[in-house]
Structures are given as C-alpha cells and as structure tokens.
Design an enzyme around this catalytic site. Structure first.
Site, PDB file in Angstrom:
ATOM      1  N   LYS A  51      -9.977  -4.380  -5.789  1.00  0.00           N
ATOM      2  CA  LYS A  51     -10.808  -3.329  -6.404  1.00  0.00           C
ATOM      3  C   LYS A  51     -10.011  -2.082  -6.753  1.00  0.00           C
ATOM      4  O   LYS A  51     -10.468  -1.244  -7.505  1.00  0.00           O
ATOM      5  CB  LYS A  51     -12.011  -2.995  -5.531  1.00  0.00           C
ATOM      6  CG  LYS A  51     -11.677  -2.512  -4.158  1.00  0.00           C
ATOM      7  CD  LYS A  51     -12.908  -2.493  -3.287  1.00  0.00           C
ATOM      8  CE  LYS A  51     -12.544  -2.501  -1.817  1.00  0.00           C
ATOM      9  NZ  LYS A  51     -12.579  -3.808  -1.208  1.00  0.00           N
ATOM     10  N   LYS A  56      -3.365 -10.610  -6.654  1.00  0.00           N
ATOM     11  CA  LYS A  56      -4.713 -10.929  -6.140  1.00  0.00           C
ATOM     12  C   LYS A  56      -5.747  -9.976  -6.758  1.00  0.00           C
ATOM     13  O   LYS A  56      -5.408  -8.837  -7.121  1.00  0.00           O
ATOM     14  CB  LYS A  56      -4.752 -10.878  -4.607  1.00  0.00           C
ATOM     15  CG  LYS A  56      -4.780  -9.503  -4.009  1.00  0.00           C
ATOM     16  CD  LYS A  56      -5.288  -9.551  -2.552  1.00  0.00           C
ATOM     17  CE  LYS A  56      -5.586  -8.124  -2.090  1.00  0.00           C
ATOM     18  NZ  LYS A  56      -6.343  -7.976  -0.908  1.00  0.00           N
ATOM     19  N   LYS A  96       0.833  -1.218   0.000  1.00  0.00           N
ATOM     20  CA  LYS A  96       0.000   0.000   0.000  1.00  0.00           C
ATOM     21  C   LYS A  96       0.857   1.253   0.000  1.00  0.00           C
ATOM     22  O   LYS A  96       0.465   2.263  -0.579  1.00  0.00           O
ATOM     23  CB  LYS A  96      -0.985  -0.008   1.176  1.00  0.00           C
ATOM     24  CG  LYS A  96      -2.042  -1.102   1.007  1.00  0.00           C
ATOM     25  CD  LYS A  96      -3.437  -0.673   1.376  1.00  0.00           C
ATOM     26  CE  LYS A  96      -4.446  -1.677   0.834  1.00  0.00           C
ATOM     27  NZ  LYS A  96      -5.782  -1.539   1.277  1.00  0.00           N
TER      28      LYS A  96
HETATM   29  N1  AQP Z   1      -8.516 -11.586  -4.083  1.00  0.00           N
HETATM   30  C1  AQP Z   1      -8.984 -12.033  -2.928  1.00  0.00           C
HETATM   31  N2  AQP Z   1      -9.241 -13.355  -2.770  1.00  0.00           N
HETATM   32  C2  AQP Z   1      -9.728 -13.828  -1.604  1.00  0.00           C
HETATM   33  N3  AQP Z   1     -10.012 -13.036  -0.536  1.00  0.00           N
HETATM   34  C3  AQP Z   1      -9.801 -11.716  -0.641  1.00  0.00           C
HETATM   35  N4  AQP Z   1      -9.979 -10.677   0.201  1.00  0.00           N
HETATM   36  C4  AQP Z   1      -9.598  -9.528  -0.409  1.00  0.00           C
HETATM   37  N5  AQP Z   1      -9.172  -9.794  -1.664  1.00  0.00           N
HETATM   38  C5  AQP Z   1      -9.271 -11.147  -1.838  1.00  0.00           C
HETATM   39  C6  AQP Z   1     -10.538 -10.796   1.548  1.00  0.00           C
HETATM   40  O1  AQP Z   1     -11.620  -9.883   1.640  1.00  0.00           O
HETATM   41  C7  AQP Z   1     -11.715  -9.416   2.993  1.00  0.00           C
HETATM   42  C8  AQP Z   1     -11.860  -7.923   3.010  1.00  0.00           C
HETATM   43  O2  AQP Z   1     -10.631  -7.328   2.851  1.00  0.00           O
HETATM   44  P1  AQP Z   1     -10.375  -5.780   3.002  1.00  0.00           P
HETATM   45  O3  AQP Z   1     -11.522  -5.056   3.545  1.00  0.00           O
HETATM   46  O4  AQP Z   1      -9.065  -5.593   3.672  1.00  0.00           O
HETATM   47  O5  AQP Z   1     -10.261  -5.430   1.530  1.00  0.00           O
HETATM   48  P2  AQP Z   1      -8.979  -5.496   0.714  1.00  0.00           P
HETATM   49  O6  AQP Z   1      -8.171  -6.700   1.004  1.00  0.00           O
HETATM   50  O7  AQP Z   1      -8.315  -4.193   0.886  1.00  0.00           O
HETATM   51  O8  AQP Z   1      -9.687  -5.677  -0.643  1.00  0.00           O
HETATM   52  P3  AQP Z   1      -9.141  -5.202  -1.956  1.00  0.00           P
HETATM   53  O9  AQP Z   1     -10.169  -5.504  -2.985  1.00  0.00           O
HETATM   54  O10 AQP Z   1      -7.776  -5.746  -2.174  1.00  0.00           O
HETATM   55  O11 AQP Z   1      -9.107  -3.644  -1.736  1.00  0.00           O
HETATM   56  P4  AQP Z   1      -7.952  -2.667  -2.052  1.00  0.00           P
HETATM   57  O12 AQP Z   1      -7.749  -2.782  -3.513  1.00  0.00           O
HETATM   58  O13 AQP Z   1      -8.518  -1.350  -1.622  1.00  0.00           O
HETATM   59  O14 AQP Z   1      -6.770  -3.091  -1.257  1.00  0.00           O
HETATM   60  C9  AQP Z   1     -10.475  -9.921   3.726  1.00  0.00           C
HETATM   61  O15 AQP Z   1     -10.837 -11.041   4.508  1.00  0.00           O
HETATM   62  C10 AQP Z   1      -9.561 -10.342   2.613  1.00  0.00           C
HETATM   63  O16 AQP Z   1      -8.722 -11.415   3.016  1.00  0.00           O
END
Ligand code: AQP
Length: 341
Positions: free
Chosen positions: A210, A207, A125
């Site tokens: 979004k 992975k 990040k």
């Molecule tokens: N690609 C993924 N496959 C499986 N599980 C996933 N999680 C996130 N991406 C994957 C799981 O979703 C939950 C929420 O996670 P978060 O709120 O921390 O969101 P994040 O990981 O920040 O999601 P993004 O989409 O990757 O957002 P950005 O792009 O903003 O960083 C967690 O349980 C995570 O493991």
C-alpha cells in the site's frame, strides 16, 4: 464428564496468532496472503485463534495523529468485514495490552544486532524512509517476536514476505528457552499455497504494497468496483499475448496467481479456459473475479463503520482477553530471568 471431554479436546487445539498493521487500507495482497487465512482457520474450528491490530509497529513510520486514529478504527472494521468474528477469535488492539511493550524490551536483550541488521524489511524500509531510520524500525522484529510468543502460538498465518521474521522469532525463542527452560512455544509460519506473494500490478517484480507510490500497483479492499477493474485493465503484462504461466511472464504469472487464489482454478484450467483469447479478456475476468470477492466485504465494512459502539465492544472484550492470556507468559519469563515479583 462430557464437559471434561470437551475441555480435553479444546486443550489439544493449536493456537494461532497473527497481526496486521493499521497503516491504511487493506490491500488484496494482505487479504489473500494473510487475512483470508485468518478467517479460514477461525472457521475451521480446529484452532484457537487470536488476532491483533499491530498499532505499536505502525509508529516506526511517522503518523499524523488524527489519521492514525482513523486508520485504526477503519482497519478494525475492515478486518471484521473480512470475516473475523470476536465471538470465535479475539481481535484486539496491540497498544491496549502493555505486555507487548514489556516483552519487546525483554526480547531486545536476547536478540543480536547482527540478526536485526540482516532483516530485508529493515533494509527496504530504511531505504524508503531514509530521513527517519529510528531504533524502532530496527528492533521491529523483536516486538513482532514478542507478539507471537506472548500467546504461545503454534501457527502464524502470514504472507511469504514475513518468513524471515518468523525464522528470527524461532531463533529468539530457542535462545531464550535454552537458557531458562521451556518458556516459549516454538511457532511455525503458516504461509498459504495460493496468494502468499501478490505482486504489484505495475511492477510485478515487487510485492503489492500500500505504500507503493503508484496507486495502480495495488488494489485496496475499499476500492470501488470501477477502480478495481481499471487497475486490472492497466496491469503490466508482456507482448506474447498468451495466457500461460512461465518464466519471464511475471505480470501474467501474477494475474494468474490472483485469479487462481480467488476462483480456486488451477493454472492448467486457466490456461485451457483462456486458450486463444487475448489479455484484454483475461484481465477483465480477473477484475470481475476480484470484484466478486471484495464487493461484499466493502459493503459489510461500510455497515461496521456506522456502528462505532459495536466496534469498541469488540475490541474492549478482546483486549481484556489478550491481557489476561499474555500475562501468564510475561510473568513466567520475568520470573525465569530473575526479576523480583
Ligand atoms: N503482497 C503481499 N502478498 C501476500 N501477503 C502480503 N502481506 C503483505 N503484503 C503481501 C501480508 O499481509 C500481512 C500484513 O502485513 P503488515 O501489516 O506487515 O503489512 P505490510 O507487509 O507492511 O503491508 P504493505 O501493504 O506492504 O504495507 P507497507 O507498504 O506499509 O509496507 C502479513 O502477513 C504480510 O505477510
């Protein structure tokens, strides 16, 4: 007597806690990796489930206020549409419970700089947001540790990417307990067998996320059916044109994992069913299976969004529960540290 028996069984139920950031719409990765399990655990009746929208975490990345407010409500509606039911599992908004900020500060003081420096999410990040590497981005894991420990959670359903944060939560809790006695339950990550790591459709080495600059890399639960199908049809594969799970076929492996997670079919069965068929057929089948899973959620989401009053009732009730429940842990921890009551 009967009541007592019921209470005793209730007490034995393990506590489940998990949270998700309201940083926009839900991806297929978030759904398969985490939220689907939240609902399964809630519906099993075997656990005492508590869920949250982790909006305090979201401001580690700069938010536009009106959009942020909208995202929180949209995301709240989306999670209910996925099947979280506040009658069975409180689902609250993190910033409505001040205990999270208090516990985060306390745990910051029991977390080492070196530990936080090793977190891969911080490295990722801070590379993505090089113009705003704030202290919150760095201490994010101790806020997350507090989220979990406040509720004395046994299990934390998350995707595989959160494994390192769960390990750190355990380390922090063990460190605190070794000084002050048994204050925190030591939680375990609950990572699903299928869907734990959904990869980008455009770069299957990363992975699904979004914040991917390429919108074709991720599928959102709010995507219309034709958009979902288009994204799957454009998914990166390889030149072998054979549906099989193997090293070096990350694109197909990812599609097989998604298909398997959604249909319940094993890899062997999928290989058998698509033997002799091209990638075009397979991609269409994956798209259709995902649409069948997501379309009803999208419909429910649109219904929930029309009823803001109901959404507010749900989170107010859950907020109250969360404040009450977590106050016990904060009070206990503060007393042990030596704060004057
Ligand atoms: N690609 C993924 N496959 C499986 N599980 C996933 N999680 C996130 N991406 C994957 C799981 O979703 C939950 C929420 O996670 P978060 O709120 O921390 O969101 P994040 O990981 O920040 O999601 P993004 O989409 O990757 O957002 P950005 O792009 O903003 O960083 C967690 O349980 C995570 O493991």
């Amino acid at each position: 007597m009967e009541n007592q028996a019921v209470q005793t069984t209730e007490k034995k139920k393990e506590t489940v806690f998990s949270a998700i950031q309201p940083s926009g719409a839900i991806t297929l990765g978030n759904y398969l990796g985490a939220i689907r399990n939240w609902v399964r655990m809630q519906e099993s009746g075997d656990y005492h489930c508590i869920y949250a929208l982790a909006d305090l975490h979201t401001i580690t990345v700069r938010q536009e206020p009106a959009q942020f407010r909208k995202n929180v409500i949209d995301m709240y509606a989306s999670i209910l549409a996925c099947g979280v039911d506040v009658e069975k599992a409180p689902f609250f908004i993190q910033s409505h419970n001040p205990n999270h900020a208090v516990m985060a500060w306390i745990l910051d003081c029991y977390t080492q700089f070196g530990e936080l420096s090793r977190m891969t999410q911080f490295k990722d990040k801070s590379a993505k947001h090089a113009d705003n590497i704030n202290a919150g981005l760095f201490t994010y894991p101790s806020l997350m540790a507090g989220d979990i420990l406040l509720y004395q959670a046994d299990k934390v359903p998350v995707g595989a990417d959160q494994k390192q944060h769960i390990e750190l939560t355990r380390d922090i809790a063990n460190r605190f307990n070794s000084i002050y006695g048994n204050v925190f339950k030591i939680p375990e990550g609950f990572i699903p067998k299928d869907g734990a790591r959904v990869m980008s459709l455009q770069n299957p080495l990363n992975k699904m996320s979004k914040s991917d600059e390429n919108v074709n890399g991720y599928v959102l639960l709010t995507d219309p059916d034709n958009v979902i199908m288009k994204k799957f049809k454009r998914a990166v594969t390889d030149s072998e044109a054979k549906v099989r799970y193997a090293e070096g076929k990350e694109g197909i492996n990812n599609l097989m994992s998604i298909y398997s997670a959604v249909t319940g079919l094993s890899f062997e069965q999928i290989e058998h069913d698509f033997d002799g068929k091209g990638y075009g057929d397979f991609k269409t089948a994956v798209g259709e299976a995902v649409i069948a899973e997501i379309a009803p959620i999208r419909k429910r989401y649109e219904e929930y969004l029309k009823d803001k009053k109901y959404l507010e009732e749900c989170y107010r009730k859950s907020d109250e529960f969360a404040i009450r429940y977590s106050s016990r842990t904060v009070e206990k921890a503060m007393k042990k540290i030596g704060f004057v009551k």
